[in-house]
Enzyme design. Sequence first.
Site, PDB file in Angstrom:
ATOM      1  N   LYS A 245     -67.022 -17.021 -54.235  1.00 21.64           N
ATOM      2  CA  LYS A 245     -67.374 -16.991 -55.653  1.00 21.64           C
ATOM      3  C   LYS A 245     -68.877 -16.749 -55.731  1.00 21.64           C
ATOM      4  CE  LYS A 245     -67.977 -19.719 -59.814  1.00 21.64           C
ATOM      5  NZ  LYS A 245     -69.399 -19.351 -59.819  1.00 21.64           N
TER       6      LYS A 245
ATOM      7  N   SER B 148     -76.108 -27.765 -57.754  1.00 22.42           N
ATOM      8  CA  SER B 148     -76.637 -29.011 -58.298  1.00 22.42           C
ATOM      9  C   SER B 148     -75.910 -30.221 -57.724  1.00 22.42           C
ATOM     10  CB  SER B 148     -76.508 -29.014 -59.821  1.00 22.42           C
ATOM     11  OG  SER B 148     -75.154 -29.135 -60.208  1.00 22.42           O
TER      12      SER B 148
ATOM     13  N   THR C 252     -76.934 -29.845 -52.086  1.00 21.27           N
ATOM     14  CA  THR C 252     -77.262 -30.051 -53.492  1.00 21.27           C
ATOM     15  C   THR C 252     -78.775 -30.142 -53.710  1.00 21.27           C
ATOM     16  OG1 THR C 252     -76.782 -32.417 -53.170  1.00 21.27           O
ATOM     17  CG2 THR C 252     -75.007 -31.041 -54.022  1.00 21.27           C
TER      18      THR C 252
ATOM     19  N   CYS D 158     -84.328 -25.131 -52.967  1.00 19.86           N
ATOM     20  CA  CYS D 158     -84.173 -26.561 -52.736  1.00 19.86           C
ATOM     21  C   CYS D 158     -85.097 -27.063 -51.642  1.00 19.86           C
ATOM     22  CB  CYS D 158     -82.720 -26.899 -52.402  1.00 19.86           C
ATOM     23  SG  CYS D 158     -82.123 -26.149 -50.875  1.00 19.86           S
TER      24      CYS D 158
ATOM     25  N   GLU E 217     -85.390 -32.839 -59.835  1.00 23.51           N
ATOM     26  CA  GLU E 217     -85.606 -31.454 -59.447  1.00 23.51           C
ATOM     27  C   GLU E 217     -85.920 -30.597 -60.676  1.00 23.51           C
ATOM     28  OE1 GLU E 217     -83.451 -28.897 -56.167  1.00 23.51           O
ATOM     29  OE2 GLU E 217     -82.321 -28.792 -58.030  1.00 23.51           O
TER      30      GLU E 217
END
Length: 537
Positions: free
Chosen positions: A205, A258, A280, A313, A415
Amino acid sequence: MAQPASSRAAETGRYFSTGPGFGVDPVSGERPLKLKYYAAGTWQESKTAKYMPCYNPSTGAVIAHAPQCTAEEVEAAIQAGVDAFPAWSDTPVGKRVQVLFRMKALVDQNLDELTRLLATEMGKKWDEAMGDVLKVVEVIEFACGAPHIMKGEALMNVSPGYDTVRYNHPIGVFAGIAPWNFPAMIPQGWMVPICIATGNCMVLKAASFVPQSAMRLTELWEQAGLPPGVLNLVTAGRSEAEILLRHPAIRGVSFVGSTSVGRHIYSTAAANGKRVQALTEAKNHALVLRDCNLERTAQSVINAFCGCAGERCMALPVVCVEDAIADRFVALVTRLAAEVTLGAACDKTTGMGPLVNQGHKESVLKWIETGIREGAELVLDGRTPKVPAGCEQGYFLAPTIFDRVTEEMSVGREEVFGPVLCIKRVKGYEDGLRIMNGSRFANGSVIYTQSGYYARKFAKETDGGMVGINVGIPVPVGIFGFTGQKQSFFGDLHMMGRDGFIFFTESRNVTQTWFADDAAAPARVDTWDGTMTALSR
Protein backbone atom coordinates in the site's frame (compact mmCIF):
# COMPACT_ATOMS: atom_id res chain seq x y z
CA MET A 1 9.75 21.15 -11.47
CA ALA A 2 7.27 18.67 -12.96
CA GLN A 3 7.96 17.56 -16.50
CA PRO A 4 5.26 17.85 -19.19
CA ALA A 5 2.92 14.88 -19.22
CA SER A 6 4.01 13.93 -22.73
CA SER A 7 7.67 13.55 -21.77
CA ARG A 8 6.79 11.67 -18.60
CA ALA A 9 4.65 9.27 -20.60
CA ALA A 10 7.64 8.40 -22.75
CA GLU A 11 9.70 7.66 -19.66
CA THR A 12 7.31 5.80 -17.39
CA GLY A 13 4.93 3.88 -19.58
CA ARG A 14 2.05 2.17 -17.89
CA TYR A 15 1.31 3.12 -14.28
CA PHE A 16 -0.81 6.11 -15.31
CA SER A 17 -3.01 7.44 -18.08
CA THR A 18 -2.96 10.96 -19.55
CA GLY A 19 -6.38 11.06 -21.14
CA PRO A 20 -9.40 13.11 -20.05
CA GLY A 21 -10.66 12.72 -16.51
CA PHE A 22 -9.21 15.62 -14.57
CA GLY A 23 -9.17 19.30 -15.42
CA VAL A 24 -6.05 21.29 -16.23
CA ASP A 25 -4.22 22.41 -13.08
CA PRO A 26 -4.25 26.22 -12.84
CA VAL A 27 -0.73 26.41 -11.39
CA SER A 28 1.11 24.23 -13.91
CA GLY A 29 -1.26 24.56 -16.87
CA GLU A 30 -1.04 20.76 -17.31
CA ARG A 31 -3.54 17.94 -16.94
CA PRO A 32 -2.65 15.76 -13.93
CA LEU A 33 -1.90 12.09 -14.42
CA LYS A 34 -4.53 9.49 -13.55
CA LEU A 35 -2.73 6.77 -11.61
CA LYS A 36 -3.51 3.06 -11.62
CA TYR A 37 -3.00 0.10 -9.29
CA TYR A 38 -0.96 -3.05 -9.96
CA ALA A 39 -2.18 -6.61 -9.43
CA ALA A 40 -1.28 -9.94 -10.99
CA GLY A 41 1.32 -8.31 -13.22
CA THR A 42 -0.92 -5.69 -14.84
CA TRP A 43 -1.61 -1.99 -14.28
CA GLN A 44 -5.34 -1.46 -13.99
CA GLU A 45 -7.61 1.55 -13.73
CA SER A 46 -9.55 1.51 -10.49
CA LYS A 47 -13.33 1.46 -10.50
CA THR A 48 -13.38 3.82 -7.54
CA ALA A 49 -15.01 7.24 -7.68
CA LYS A 50 -12.54 8.53 -5.08
CA TYR A 51 -9.17 9.94 -6.12
CA MET A 52 -6.65 11.81 -3.97
CA PRO A 53 -4.72 14.74 -5.49
CA CYS A 54 -0.92 14.47 -5.48
CA TYR A 55 1.01 17.75 -5.46
CA ASN A 56 4.36 19.11 -6.48
CA PRO A 57 5.25 20.65 -3.09
CA SER A 58 7.70 23.07 -4.69
CA THR A 59 4.97 24.80 -6.74
CA GLY A 60 1.64 23.73 -5.27
CA ALA A 61 0.57 22.26 -8.63
CA VAL A 62 -1.52 19.09 -8.77
CA ILE A 63 0.54 16.56 -10.74
CA ALA A 64 -1.51 13.37 -10.35
CA HIS A 65 -4.57 11.76 -8.80
CA ALA A 66 -4.19 8.46 -6.88
CA PRO A 67 -7.14 6.05 -6.71
CA GLN A 68 -8.61 5.07 -3.38
CA CYS A 69 -8.92 1.44 -4.47
CA THR A 70 -12.10 -0.44 -3.68
CA ALA A 71 -12.28 -3.31 -1.21
CA GLU A 72 -12.67 -5.72 -4.13
CA GLU A 73 -9.49 -4.38 -5.75
CA VAL A 74 -7.50 -4.74 -2.52
CA GLU A 75 -8.76 -8.30 -2.15
CA ALA A 76 -7.86 -9.02 -5.79
CA ALA A 77 -4.30 -7.83 -5.10
CA ILE A 78 -4.13 -10.17 -2.12
CA GLN A 79 -5.41 -13.06 -4.20
CA ALA A 80 -2.77 -12.31 -6.84
CA GLY A 81 -0.13 -12.80 -4.15
CA VAL A 82 -1.77 -16.01 -2.95
CA ASP A 83 -1.80 -17.37 -6.51
CA ALA A 84 1.84 -16.43 -7.13
CA PHE A 85 3.23 -17.74 -3.84
CA PRO A 86 3.51 -21.50 -4.55
CA ALA A 87 5.64 -21.09 -7.67
CA TRP A 88 7.72 -18.19 -6.32
CA SER A 89 8.44 -19.86 -2.97
CA ASP A 90 9.48 -23.00 -4.83
CA THR A 91 11.85 -21.05 -7.07
CA PRO A 92 15.46 -21.71 -5.97
CA VAL A 93 16.73 -18.83 -3.86
CA GLY A 94 19.68 -18.33 -6.20
CA LYS A 95 17.29 -17.78 -9.07
CA ARG A 96 15.18 -15.37 -7.01
CA VAL A 97 18.15 -13.18 -6.24
CA GLN A 98 19.02 -12.98 -9.93
CA VAL A 99 15.91 -10.81 -10.20
CA LEU A 100 17.34 -8.60 -7.44
CA PHE A 101 20.67 -8.29 -9.23
CA ARG A 102 18.87 -7.14 -12.36
CA MET A 103 16.75 -4.74 -10.33
CA LYS A 104 19.84 -3.15 -8.79
CA ALA A 105 21.23 -2.53 -12.27
CA LEU A 106 17.94 -0.99 -13.44
CA VAL A 107 17.78 1.39 -10.48
CA ASP A 108 21.35 2.46 -11.17
CA GLN A 109 20.53 3.03 -14.85
CA ASN A 110 17.41 5.08 -14.03
CA LEU A 111 18.82 6.93 -11.03
CA ASP A 112 18.39 10.47 -12.35
CA GLU A 113 14.84 9.83 -13.53
CA LEU A 114 13.88 8.28 -10.18
CA THR A 115 15.54 11.13 -8.29
CA ARG A 116 13.65 13.76 -10.27
CA LEU A 117 10.36 11.92 -9.84
CA LEU A 118 10.81 11.61 -6.09
CA ALA A 119 11.94 15.22 -5.64
CA THR A 120 8.98 16.42 -7.70
CA GLU A 121 6.29 14.47 -5.85
CA MET A 122 7.65 14.66 -2.29
CA GLY A 123 9.79 17.81 -2.08
CA LYS A 124 13.14 16.42 -0.97
CA LYS A 125 16.00 18.44 -2.44
CA TRP A 126 18.02 16.73 -5.17
CA ASP A 127 20.75 15.01 -3.14
CA GLU A 128 18.27 13.92 -0.46
CA ALA A 129 15.96 12.48 -3.13
CA MET A 130 18.87 10.64 -4.70
CA GLY A 131 19.83 9.26 -1.30
CA ASP A 132 16.25 8.02 -0.85
CA VAL A 133 16.57 6.04 -4.10
CA LEU A 134 20.09 4.80 -3.34
CA LYS A 135 18.83 3.36 -0.06
CA VAL A 136 16.71 1.03 -2.21
CA VAL A 137 19.90 -0.19 -3.88
CA GLU A 138 21.58 -0.63 -0.50
CA VAL A 139 18.94 -3.05 0.78
CA ILE A 140 18.69 -4.88 -2.56
CA GLU A 141 22.43 -5.52 -2.36
CA PHE A 142 22.02 -6.89 1.17
CA ALA A 143 19.03 -9.03 0.17
CA CYS A 144 21.13 -10.58 -2.60
CA GLY A 145 22.86 -12.43 0.24
CA ALA A 146 19.70 -14.47 0.82
CA PRO A 147 21.28 -17.79 -0.24
CA HIS A 148 23.75 -17.44 2.62
CA ILE A 149 21.56 -15.70 5.21
CA MET A 150 18.66 -18.15 4.76
CA LYS A 151 20.86 -21.16 5.38
CA GLY A 152 19.73 -23.20 8.35
CA GLU A 153 21.66 -25.38 10.78
CA ALA A 154 22.34 -29.08 11.06
CA LEU A 155 23.76 -31.44 13.63
CA MET A 156 24.40 -35.13 13.09
CA ASN A 157 23.89 -37.61 15.93
CA VAL A 158 21.88 -35.37 18.24
CA SER A 159 20.95 -38.74 19.73
CA PRO A 160 22.50 -42.01 18.54
CA GLY A 161 21.41 -42.45 14.93
CA TYR A 162 19.32 -39.27 14.87
CA ASP A 163 20.10 -36.05 12.98
CA THR A 164 18.37 -32.65 13.11
CA VAL A 165 18.28 -30.03 10.37
CA ARG A 166 16.70 -26.58 10.64
CA TYR A 167 15.36 -24.97 7.46
CA ASN A 168 14.15 -21.40 6.95
CA HIS A 169 11.04 -21.22 4.80
CA PRO A 170 9.03 -18.42 3.18
CA ILE A 171 5.64 -17.88 4.77
CA GLY A 172 3.18 -16.44 2.26
CA VAL A 173 1.76 -13.02 1.43
CA PHE A 174 2.79 -9.93 3.41
CA ALA A 175 1.34 -6.44 3.49
CA GLY A 176 3.57 -3.37 3.34
CA ILE A 177 1.97 -0.11 4.50
CA ALA A 178 4.29 2.74 3.58
CA PRO A 179 4.51 6.36 4.78
CA TRP A 180 4.85 9.44 2.59
CA ASN A 181 8.19 10.77 3.84
CA PHE A 182 10.48 8.24 2.07
CA PRO A 183 8.58 7.26 -1.09
CA ALA A 184 11.32 4.95 -2.42
CA MET A 185 13.49 3.83 0.49
CA ILE A 186 10.80 2.49 2.81
CA PRO A 187 8.37 0.66 0.51
CA GLN A 188 10.85 -0.50 -2.13
CA GLY A 189 13.90 -0.81 0.12
CA TRP A 190 12.97 -1.69 3.66
CA MET A 191 9.93 -3.78 2.75
CA VAL A 192 10.04 -5.37 -0.70
CA PRO A 193 13.58 -6.75 -1.34
CA ILE A 194 13.94 -9.02 1.71
CA CYS A 195 10.30 -10.11 1.48
CA ILE A 196 10.60 -11.35 -2.10
CA ALA A 197 14.20 -12.60 -1.80
CA THR A 198 13.04 -14.98 0.92
CA GLY A 199 10.31 -16.33 -1.38
CA ASN A 200 7.28 -14.40 -0.16
CA CYS A 201 4.83 -12.18 -2.02
CA MET A 202 3.74 -8.66 -1.07
CA VAL A 203 0.78 -6.34 -1.37
CA LEU A 204 2.25 -2.87 -1.04
CA LYS A 205 0.00 0.00 0.00
CA ALA A 206 1.86 3.05 -1.27
CA ALA A 207 1.26 6.43 0.36
CA SER A 208 -1.47 8.22 -1.57
CA PHE A 209 0.31 11.60 -1.28
CA VAL A 210 3.44 10.32 -3.04
CA PRO A 211 2.81 7.03 -4.87
CA GLN A 212 4.65 7.55 -8.15
CA SER A 213 8.16 6.64 -6.96
CA ALA A 214 6.90 3.30 -5.65
CA MET A 215 4.92 2.78 -8.86
CA ARG A 216 7.84 3.49 -11.15
CA LEU A 217 10.05 1.15 -9.14
CA THR A 218 7.36 -1.52 -9.45
CA GLU A 219 7.62 -1.15 -13.21
CA LEU A 220 11.35 -1.78 -12.89
CA TRP A 221 10.75 -4.92 -10.80
CA GLU A 222 8.60 -6.22 -13.65
CA GLN A 223 11.32 -5.32 -16.13
CA ALA A 224 13.83 -7.19 -13.93
CA GLY A 225 11.79 -10.36 -14.38
CA LEU A 226 9.70 -10.52 -11.20
CA PRO A 227 6.79 -12.88 -11.96
CA PRO A 228 3.20 -11.56 -11.92
CA GLY A 229 1.60 -11.45 -8.48
CA VAL A 230 4.80 -11.52 -6.45
CA LEU A 231 4.56 -7.75 -5.94
CA ASN A 232 1.22 -5.94 -6.06
CA LEU A 233 0.60 -2.25 -5.38
CA VAL A 234 -2.52 -0.35 -4.32
CA THR A 235 -3.37 3.08 -2.98
CA ALA A 236 -6.33 3.02 -0.62
CA GLY A 237 -8.18 4.75 2.16
CA ARG A 238 -8.13 3.60 5.77
CA SER A 239 -11.20 1.33 5.62
CA GLU A 240 -9.84 -0.52 2.54
CA ALA A 241 -6.37 -0.73 4.09
CA GLU A 242 -7.97 -2.34 7.13
CA ILE A 243 -8.53 -5.42 4.96
CA LEU A 244 -4.78 -6.01 4.98
CA LEU A 245 -4.83 -6.30 8.78
CA ARG A 246 -7.61 -8.86 8.94
CA HIS A 247 -7.49 -10.89 5.72
CA PRO A 248 -6.63 -14.53 6.52
CA ALA A 249 -4.23 -14.80 3.57
CA ILE A 250 -1.99 -11.97 4.86
CA ARG A 251 0.66 -13.54 7.10
CA GLY A 252 2.45 -10.40 8.30
CA VAL A 253 2.40 -6.62 8.14
CA SER A 254 5.27 -4.13 7.79
CA PHE A 255 4.30 -0.58 8.69
CA VAL A 256 5.95 2.81 9.07
CA GLY A 257 3.92 5.79 10.26
CA SER A 258 2.36 7.42 13.29
CA THR A 259 2.32 5.87 16.75
CA SER A 260 -1.48 5.88 17.01
CA VAL A 261 -1.89 4.06 13.70
CA GLY A 262 1.05 1.75 14.43
CA ARG A 263 -0.45 0.72 17.75
CA HIS A 264 -3.75 -0.03 16.02
CA ILE A 265 -2.05 -2.04 13.28
CA TYR A 266 -0.02 -3.99 15.82
CA SER A 267 -2.99 -4.88 18.02
CA THR A 268 -5.38 -5.61 15.13
CA ALA A 269 -3.04 -7.65 12.96
CA ALA A 270 -1.59 -9.57 15.90
CA ALA A 271 -5.09 -10.39 17.12
CA ASN A 272 -5.69 -11.88 13.67
CA GLY A 273 -2.65 -14.14 13.94
CA LYS A 274 -0.17 -12.06 11.92
CA ARG A 275 3.38 -11.06 12.71
CA VAL A 276 3.90 -7.29 12.78
CA GLN A 277 6.76 -4.82 12.60
CA ALA A 278 5.43 -1.29 13.13
CA LEU A 279 7.92 1.59 13.09
CA THR A 280 6.34 4.72 14.51
CA GLU A 281 7.04 8.24 15.79
CA ALA A 282 10.08 9.71 17.47
CA LYS A 283 11.38 12.73 19.33
CA ASN A 284 15.09 12.16 19.10
CA HIS A 285 17.35 14.12 21.46
CA ALA A 286 21.02 15.04 21.34
CA LEU A 287 23.19 15.81 24.35
CA VAL A 288 25.83 18.48 23.65
CA LEU A 289 28.59 18.54 26.27
CA ARG A 290 30.95 21.43 26.90
CA ASP A 291 33.97 19.56 25.49
CA CYS A 292 32.43 19.06 22.03
CA ASN A 293 33.87 20.48 18.82
CA LEU A 294 31.41 23.35 18.82
CA GLU A 295 31.58 24.40 15.15
CA ARG A 296 31.40 20.85 13.83
CA THR A 297 28.60 20.00 16.26
CA ALA A 298 26.53 23.00 15.17
CA GLN A 299 26.91 22.04 11.51
CA SER A 300 25.84 18.48 12.31
CA VAL A 301 22.76 19.71 14.19
CA ILE A 302 21.76 21.92 11.25
CA ASN A 303 21.89 18.92 8.91
CA ALA A 304 20.05 16.74 11.40
CA PHE A 305 17.08 19.03 12.00
CA CYS A 306 16.85 20.73 8.57
CA GLY A 307 17.67 17.72 6.39
CA CYS A 308 14.61 16.41 4.52
CA ALA A 309 12.86 19.51 5.96
CA GLY A 310 12.68 17.65 9.27
CA GLU A 311 10.25 15.11 7.80
CA ARG A 312 11.97 11.97 9.02
CA CYS A 313 11.65 9.91 12.18
CA MET A 314 15.42 10.06 12.67
CA ALA A 315 15.54 13.86 12.54
CA LEU A 316 17.07 15.67 15.50
CA PRO A 317 14.39 18.05 16.80
CA VAL A 318 15.71 18.44 20.37
CA VAL A 319 19.16 19.34 21.67
CA CYS A 320 20.02 19.23 25.37
CA VAL A 321 23.01 21.56 25.62
CA GLU A 322 25.20 22.04 28.67
CA ASP A 323 24.68 25.42 30.35
CA ALA A 324 28.36 26.31 30.13
CA ILE A 325 28.24 26.57 26.32
CA ALA A 326 24.53 27.12 25.72
CA ASP A 327 24.67 30.80 24.77
CA ARG A 328 27.48 30.26 22.24
CA PHE A 329 25.79 27.15 20.82
CA VAL A 330 22.42 28.85 20.36
CA ALA A 331 23.98 31.85 18.65
CA LEU A 332 25.99 29.65 16.27
CA VAL A 333 23.13 27.29 15.36
CA THR A 334 20.78 30.23 14.84
CA ARG A 335 23.20 31.94 12.48
CA LEU A 336 23.81 28.78 10.46
CA ALA A 337 20.11 27.93 10.24
CA ALA A 338 19.29 31.44 9.00
CA GLU A 339 21.72 30.88 6.11
CA VAL A 340 19.87 27.80 4.78
CA THR A 341 18.41 28.64 1.36
CA LEU A 342 14.98 27.42 0.31
CA GLY A 343 14.10 26.45 -3.23
CA ALA A 344 12.56 24.00 -5.64
CA ALA A 345 13.43 20.40 -4.85
CA CYS A 346 14.81 19.69 -8.33
CA ASP A 347 17.12 22.71 -8.23
CA LYS A 348 20.51 21.27 -7.29
CA THR A 349 21.51 24.52 -5.51
CA THR A 350 18.60 24.31 -3.03
CA GLY A 351 19.56 24.07 0.63
CA MET A 352 16.18 22.85 1.89
CA GLY A 353 13.03 21.89 0.03
CA PRO A 354 9.36 22.34 0.92
CA LEU A 355 7.11 20.34 3.22
CA VAL A 356 5.04 17.65 1.54
CA ASN A 357 1.69 19.45 1.31
CA GLN A 358 -0.40 22.29 2.67
CA GLY A 359 -2.07 20.18 5.33
CA HIS A 360 1.23 19.11 6.82
CA LYS A 361 2.59 22.65 6.64
CA GLU A 362 -0.42 23.85 8.65
CA SER A 363 0.23 21.12 11.23
CA VAL A 364 3.84 22.29 11.72
CA LEU A 365 2.71 25.94 11.91
CA LYS A 366 0.30 24.99 14.70
CA TRP A 367 3.18 23.40 16.60
CA ILE A 368 5.18 26.62 16.31
CA GLU A 369 2.21 28.53 17.68
CA THR A 370 1.98 25.99 20.49
CA GLY A 371 5.63 26.52 21.38
CA ILE A 372 5.12 30.26 21.56
CA ARG A 373 2.00 29.84 23.70
CA GLU A 374 3.82 27.46 26.06
CA GLY A 375 6.52 30.07 26.69
CA ALA A 376 9.46 28.79 24.65
CA GLU A 377 11.78 31.54 23.38
CA LEU A 378 11.48 31.81 19.57
CA VAL A 379 14.98 32.78 18.46
CA LEU A 380 14.51 32.02 14.75
CA ASP A 381 11.08 32.32 13.12
CA GLY A 382 10.69 30.48 9.79
CA ARG A 383 7.02 31.20 9.21
CA THR A 384 7.59 33.83 6.51
CA PRO A 385 10.20 32.19 4.28
CA LYS A 386 11.90 33.72 1.26
CA VAL A 387 11.47 31.53 -1.81
CA PRO A 388 12.58 31.90 -5.44
CA ALA A 389 10.27 32.83 -8.30
CA GLY A 390 7.95 30.01 -9.26
CA CYS A 391 7.78 28.67 -5.71
CA GLU A 392 5.37 31.20 -4.24
CA GLN A 393 2.58 28.61 -4.02
CA GLY A 394 4.87 25.92 -2.63
CA TYR A 395 4.69 24.56 0.91
CA PHE A 396 7.80 26.16 2.35
CA LEU A 397 8.78 26.74 5.96
CA ALA A 398 12.22 28.04 6.92
CA PRO A 399 14.25 26.62 9.85
CA THR A 400 12.71 27.56 13.18
CA ILE A 401 14.46 27.45 16.57
CA PHE A 402 13.09 27.56 20.12
CA ASP A 403 15.42 28.15 23.08
CA ARG A 404 14.80 27.45 26.79
CA VAL A 405 12.31 24.67 26.12
CA THR A 406 11.34 22.85 29.32
CA GLU A 407 10.13 19.32 29.92
CA GLU A 408 6.56 20.54 30.47
CA MET A 409 6.29 21.98 26.96
CA SER A 410 4.60 19.65 24.47
CA VAL A 411 6.55 21.17 21.55
CA GLY A 412 9.64 19.56 23.05
CA ARG A 413 7.97 16.21 23.74
CA GLU A 414 5.81 15.38 20.72
CA GLU A 415 6.80 14.73 17.11
CA VAL A 416 6.49 17.91 15.01
CA PHE A 417 7.92 16.45 11.79
CA GLY A 418 9.24 19.70 10.37
CA PRO A 419 12.35 21.94 10.50
CA VAL A 420 11.76 23.00 14.10
CA LEU A 421 14.54 22.70 16.69
CA CYS A 422 13.94 22.80 20.46
CA ILE A 423 16.88 23.59 22.73
CA LYS A 424 16.79 22.41 26.34
CA ARG A 425 19.50 23.76 28.63
CA VAL A 426 20.91 21.20 31.08
CA LYS A 427 23.39 21.20 33.97
CA GLY A 428 25.50 18.34 32.63
CA TYR A 429 25.56 14.74 31.48
CA GLU A 430 23.28 13.24 34.13
CA ASP A 431 20.67 15.98 33.78
CA GLY A 432 20.63 15.62 30.00
CA LEU A 433 20.41 11.83 30.08
CA ARG A 434 17.53 11.99 32.52
CA ILE A 435 15.56 14.26 30.16
CA MET A 436 16.35 12.14 27.12
CA ASN A 437 15.39 8.86 28.74
CA GLY A 438 12.19 10.44 30.04
CA SER A 439 10.79 10.49 26.50
CA ARG A 440 8.14 7.92 25.57
CA PHE A 441 9.96 7.53 22.25
CA ALA A 442 13.33 5.88 21.71
CA ASN A 443 14.21 5.80 18.04
CA GLY A 444 17.56 7.58 18.09
CA SER A 445 19.75 9.45 20.55
CA VAL A 446 22.97 11.36 20.02
CA ILE A 447 25.85 12.69 22.08
CA TYR A 448 28.39 15.29 20.99
CA THR A 449 31.58 15.02 23.01
CA GLN A 450 35.31 14.49 22.70
CA SER A 451 35.29 12.31 25.83
CA GLY A 452 35.57 8.59 25.25
CA TYR A 453 34.38 8.03 28.80
CA TYR A 454 31.10 9.89 28.32
CA ALA A 455 30.61 8.47 24.82
CA ARG A 456 30.87 4.91 26.11
CA LYS A 457 28.74 5.68 29.15
CA PHE A 458 26.06 7.22 26.92
CA ALA A 459 25.99 4.26 24.52
CA LYS A 460 25.34 2.00 27.49
CA GLU A 461 22.81 4.15 29.35
CA THR A 462 20.66 5.81 26.67
CA ASP A 463 17.25 4.34 25.81
CA GLY A 464 17.67 5.16 22.12
CA GLY A 465 17.67 2.16 19.82
CA MET A 466 20.06 3.84 17.35
CA VAL A 467 22.86 5.80 18.96
CA GLY A 468 25.05 8.48 17.42
CA ILE A 469 28.37 9.55 18.88
CA ASN A 470 29.08 12.82 17.09
CA VAL A 471 26.69 11.53 14.38
CA GLY A 472 23.46 13.50 14.09
CA ILE A 473 21.45 10.95 12.09
CA PRO A 474 22.60 7.52 13.32
CA VAL A 475 20.59 5.44 10.84
CA PRO A 476 22.47 2.18 10.31
CA VAL A 477 23.14 0.84 6.84
CA GLY A 478 20.85 -1.89 5.55
CA ILE A 479 22.93 -4.82 6.81
CA PHE A 480 21.90 -3.75 10.33
CA GLY A 481 18.33 -3.44 11.59
CA PHE A 482 16.39 -0.23 12.17
CA THR A 483 16.16 -0.67 15.92
CA GLY A 484 13.73 1.85 17.41
CA GLN A 485 12.43 1.12 20.91
CA LYS A 486 9.66 2.12 23.38
CA GLN A 487 6.74 3.80 21.56
CA SER A 488 8.83 4.19 18.41
CA PHE A 489 8.33 0.50 17.62
CA PHE A 490 5.69 -2.19 18.05
CA GLY A 491 6.65 -5.78 17.35
CA ASP A 492 9.48 -8.20 18.02
CA LEU A 493 11.60 -8.17 14.86
CA HIS A 494 12.92 -4.98 13.29
CA MET A 495 13.19 -4.08 9.61
CA MET A 496 16.33 -4.92 7.63
CA GLY A 497 19.40 -6.71 8.91
CA ARG A 498 19.14 -10.25 10.22
CA ASP A 499 15.86 -9.36 11.92
CA GLY A 500 14.37 -8.68 8.50
CA PHE A 501 15.20 -12.16 7.26
CA ILE A 502 13.81 -13.76 10.40
CA PHE A 503 10.60 -11.72 10.11
CA PHE A 504 9.93 -12.95 6.59
CA THR A 505 10.71 -16.62 7.25
CA GLU A 506 9.69 -19.37 9.63
CA SER A 507 11.96 -22.11 10.92
CA ARG A 508 11.29 -25.81 10.53
CA ASN A 509 13.28 -28.43 12.43
CA VAL A 510 13.49 -31.86 10.83
CA THR A 511 14.66 -34.75 13.01
CA GLN A 512 15.32 -37.98 11.17
CA THR A 513 16.70 -41.45 11.53
CA TRP A 514 17.15 -44.26 9.00
CA PHE A 515 16.79 -48.00 9.54
CA ALA A 516 19.02 -50.65 8.07
CA ASP A 517 17.17 -52.88 5.63
CA ASP A 518 17.73 -55.91 7.89
CA ALA A 519 17.14 -54.12 11.19
CA ALA A 520 15.03 -56.08 13.61
CA ALA A 521 12.01 -54.38 15.12
CA PRO A 522 12.70 -53.30 18.70
CA ALA A 523 10.78 -54.83 21.54
CA ARG A 524 9.31 -51.40 22.20
CA VAL A 525 9.76 -47.80 21.03
CA ASP A 526 10.66 -45.37 23.79
CA THR A 527 8.22 -42.52 24.46
CA TRP A 528 10.88 -40.00 23.47
CA ASP A 529 12.00 -42.05 20.44
CA GLY A 530 15.59 -40.90 20.36
CA THR A 531 14.83 -37.20 20.83
CA MET A 532 16.12 -36.92 24.39
CA THR A 533 19.87 -37.40 24.67
CA ALA A 534 19.75 -38.32 28.36
CA LEU A 535 17.70 -41.45 27.62
CA SER A 536 20.29 -42.65 25.11
CA ARG A 537 23.04 -43.37 27.62
